[in-house]
Scaffold this active site. Structure first.
Site, short mmCIF file in Angstrom:
data_model
loop_
_atom_site.label_atom_id
_atom_site.label_comp_id
_atom_site.label_asym_id
_atom_site.label_seq_id
_atom_site.Cartn_x
_atom_site.Cartn_y
_atom_site.Cartn_z
N CYS A 58 40.45 31.94 32.18
CA CYS A 58 40.12 30.85 31.20
C CYS A 58 41.64 30.27 30.83
O CYS A 58 42.65 31.09 30.45
CB CYS A 58 39.47 31.41 30.14
SG CYS A 58 39.18 30.37 28.55
N CYS A 171 41.02 23.53 32.76
CA CYS A 171 39.76 24.38 32.03
C CYS A 171 39.11 24.70 33.50
O CYS A 171 38.87 24.08 34.18
CB CYS A 171 39.11 23.63 31.26
SG CYS A 171 37.64 24.48 30.77
#
Length: 256
Positions: A58, A171
């Protein structure tokens, strides 16, 4: 999950433990200390499962917590995720790249330092776009819905209008809406636009670290996948099936 699929491709012989903090996700609009605390707690849990290396899959969690993780676990092979500005700078034809990411990633010191480093060393202009709500839509499995398409159409054209010919997916949720991103880019310009997903480099870095630490599994067996979630098992099962066409054992665990 977009990183998991590349790791499975590069390391089919390794047993993998996937932890979905769905009860607290997405992290993009959470406070930095909250993310640090979650990362430390989840890493403790994963180490209890016997893992030999950890990928922080992440961008937001990496930007907020990778320094704290490396301080607490100095001997643990750790792979973080950061937006692919370096490959984007190498590929852009007009020296302008755009970064699609969460607010938290773009506001982080780590990202700002990376952006400045790339700009200073290459002369490339780095444009940014906070994609508020997009990760949440993908978390819900809305990969083709009108609401998700509307968000993509809101975020992509402004970067292209400012001259970006290369877009970086900052992302790990965003690769799952790549068709929508490509469509938005095509609508915004007749010129070719390159879109960069950093999943492959992340997986290759994990391979390098495992080899460097003599941790690669070389027995030739097929690795197993075990998954945990802090939310709904059904939601993770659906995501694994719909996004990766995988089935795996899933357990719900409280991690605090």
């Amino acid at each position: 999950l977009s990183v998991l699929r590349h790791i499975q491709t590069q390391l089919p012989q390794e047993n993998l433990v996937y932890f979905a903090d769905s009860g607290c996700a997405p992290y993009g609009e959470k406070a930095e200390q909250f993310i640090v605390d979650r990362a430390l707690a989840i890493t403790d849990f994963l180490l209890q499962q016997g893992v030999k290396a950890i990928v922080v899959a992440c961008n937001t969690a990496t930007a907020a917590a990778i320094k704290a993780l490396r301080a607490r676990y100095p001997h643990l092979p750790l792979v973080g995720v950061e937006p692919g500005l370096k490959p984007a700078a190498a590929l852009t034809k007009n020296n302008t790249i755009g970064v699609l990411a969460t607010e938290r990633t773009l506001a982080s010191t780590k990202f700002k330092q990376l952006s400045k480093q790339i700009s200073d060393s290459t002369g490339v202009r780095v444009l940014t776009q906070a994609c508020i709500g997009l990760a949440g839509q993908i978390e819900k499995g809305e990969l083709e819905s009108a609401a998700t398409a509307l968000l993509v159409q809101r975020y992509v054209p402004p970067l292209i209008a400012q001259g970006a010919d290369t877009l970086v997916l900052g992302c790990t949720h965003y690769p799952f809406v790549l068709p929508l991103l490509q469509d938005a880019a095509c609508r915004a310009t007749s010129e070719p636009v390159t879109i960069i997903d950093t999943g492959v480099p992340i997986a290759l870095q994990l391979v390098r670290l495992l080899r460097q630490h003599y941790l690669l599994n070389t027995d030739g067996s097929q690795g197993l996948l075990q998954t945990f979630t802090t939310s709904n098992e059904t939601a993770l099962k659906s995501a694994l099936n719909n996004l990766l066409h995988l089935q795996a054992s899933i357990a719900t665990v409280p991690v605090s």
